[in-house]
Design a protein around this motif. Structure first.
Motif, PDB file in Angstrom:
ATOM      1  N   LYS A  67     -82.259  38.163  65.205  1.00 50.02           N
ATOM      2  CA  LYS A  67     -83.094  38.309  66.408  1.00 50.02           C
ATOM      3  C   LYS A  67     -84.209  37.279  66.499  1.00 50.02           C
ATOM      4  CE  LYS A  67     -81.410  42.000  68.486  1.00 50.02           C
ATOM      5  NZ  LYS A  67     -81.460  43.301  67.868  1.00 50.02           N
ATOM      6  N   VAL A  68     -85.027  37.189  65.446  1.00 51.60           N
ATOM      7  CA  VAL A  68     -86.269  36.421  65.570  1.00 51.60           C
ATOM      8  C   VAL A  68     -85.995  34.915  65.634  1.00 51.60           C
ATOM      9  CG1 VAL A  68     -88.521  35.949  64.542  1.00 51.60           C
ATOM     10  CG2 VAL A  68     -87.549  38.257  64.410  1.00 51.60           C
ATOM     11  N   LEU A  69     -85.204  34.399  64.700  1.00 49.52           N
ATOM     12  CA  LEU A  69     -84.961  32.952  64.708  1.00 49.52           C
ATOM     13  C   LEU A  69     -84.282  32.487  65.993  1.00 49.52           C
ATOM     14  CD1 LEU A  69     -84.046  32.481  60.955  1.00 49.52           C
ATOM     15  CD2 LEU A  69     -85.947  31.341  62.109  1.00 49.52           C
ATOM     16  N   PRO A  70     -83.210  33.132  66.454  1.00 47.47           N
ATOM     17  CA  PRO A  70     -82.607  32.686  67.719  1.00 47.47           C
ATOM     18  C   PRO A  70     -83.568  32.796  68.898  1.00 47.47           C
ATOM     19  CG  PRO A  70     -81.156  34.256  66.590  1.00 47.47           C
ATOM     20  CD  PRO A  70     -82.432  34.208  65.817  1.00 47.47           C
ATOM     21  N   ARG A  71     -84.367  33.858  68.925  1.00 48.16           N
ATOM     22  CA  ARG A  71     -85.311  34.046  70.031  1.00 48.16           C
ATOM     23  C   ARG A  71     -86.398  32.962  70.030  1.00 48.16           C
ATOM     24  NH1 ARG A  71     -88.809  39.356  71.854  1.00 48.16           N
ATOM     25  NH2 ARG A  71     -90.522  38.173  72.740  1.00 48.16           N
ATOM     26  N   VAL A  72     -86.991  32.720  68.861  1.00 49.61           N
ATOM     27  CA  VAL A  72     -88.060  31.710  68.796  1.00 49.61           C
ATOM     28  C   VAL A  72     -87.488  30.321  69.085  1.00 49.61           C
ATOM     29  CG1 VAL A  72     -89.781  30.620  67.300  1.00 49.61           C
ATOM     30  CG2 VAL A  72     -89.502  33.107  67.263  1.00 49.61           C
ATOM     31  N   ALA A  73     -86.292  30.030  68.561  1.00 49.56           N
ATOM     32  CA  ALA A  73     -85.672  28.722  68.845  1.00 49.56           C
ATOM     33  C   ALA A  73     -85.497  28.537  70.345  1.00 49.56           C
ATOM     34  CB  ALA A  73     -84.331  28.617  68.115  1.00 49.56           C
ATOM     35  N   LYS A  74     -85.058  29.582  71.006  1.00 53.91           N
ATOM     36  CA  LYS A  74     -84.883  29.504  72.461  1.00 53.91           C
ATOM     37  C   LYS A  74     -86.226  29.327  73.161  1.00 53.91           C
ATOM     38  CE  LYS A  74     -82.391  31.629  76.105  1.00 53.91           C
ATOM     39  NZ  LYS A  74     -81.577  32.112  76.861  1.00 53.91           N
TER      40      LYS A  74
END
Ligand code: 5GP
Ligand code: ZN
Length: 115
Positions: A67-74
């Motif tokens: 959740k967190v890494l994909p969201r922050v990357a986006k």
């Protein structure tokens, strides 16, 4: 944990430029960015490194990666071109802060092998 700089950041005893936060995780900008986007993602509860992970950390580590890494990357605008995720572990791994943290780096072309 006493005298852990990232515990102090998680507890807001030391300020940081947060980009994401929930009850388990804090993501904040690295003080010495090595790329145009350089975010550190930490579990709020102290654990030293990947070496110390056990079944009790499955939820938070799954949350960070799913959740967190994909969201922050986006949100940081690096998901389409690509990015690098790094967890320096132990002395030869180059870990300087002994509270597990995942580096999220992007906004430039990465080289391989790393130094
Ligand atoms: P390591 O070398 O352990 O993989 O990464 C530690 C990272 O933490 C480094 O990139 C360093 O710049 C960053 N860092 C160290 N102290 C602080 C701090 O007080 N605030 C922030 N935002 N980053 C820090
Ligand atoms: Zn800590």
């Amino acid at each position: 944990m006493a005298d852990c700089i990232f515990c102090k950041i998680a507890n807001k005893e030391i300020p940081s430029a947060a980009v994401y936060e929930d009850d388990m995780v804090l993501a904040f900008k690295d003080l010495e960015p090595q790329a145009p986007v350089h975010v550190l993602v930490i579990p709020k509860k102290h654990v030293e490194s990947i070496k110390e992970l056990d079944d009790s950390h499955k939820d938070v580590m799954g949350h960070i990666f799913c959740k967190v890494l994909p969201r922050v990357a986006k949100e940081q605008g690096i998901d389409e071109k690509g990015f690098r995720v790094v967890a320096n572990t132990g002395d030869e791994g180059g870990q300087t802060v002994k509270h597990l943290h995942i580096h999220l780096l992007g906004g430039r072309s990465m080289q391989w092998p790393p130094g």
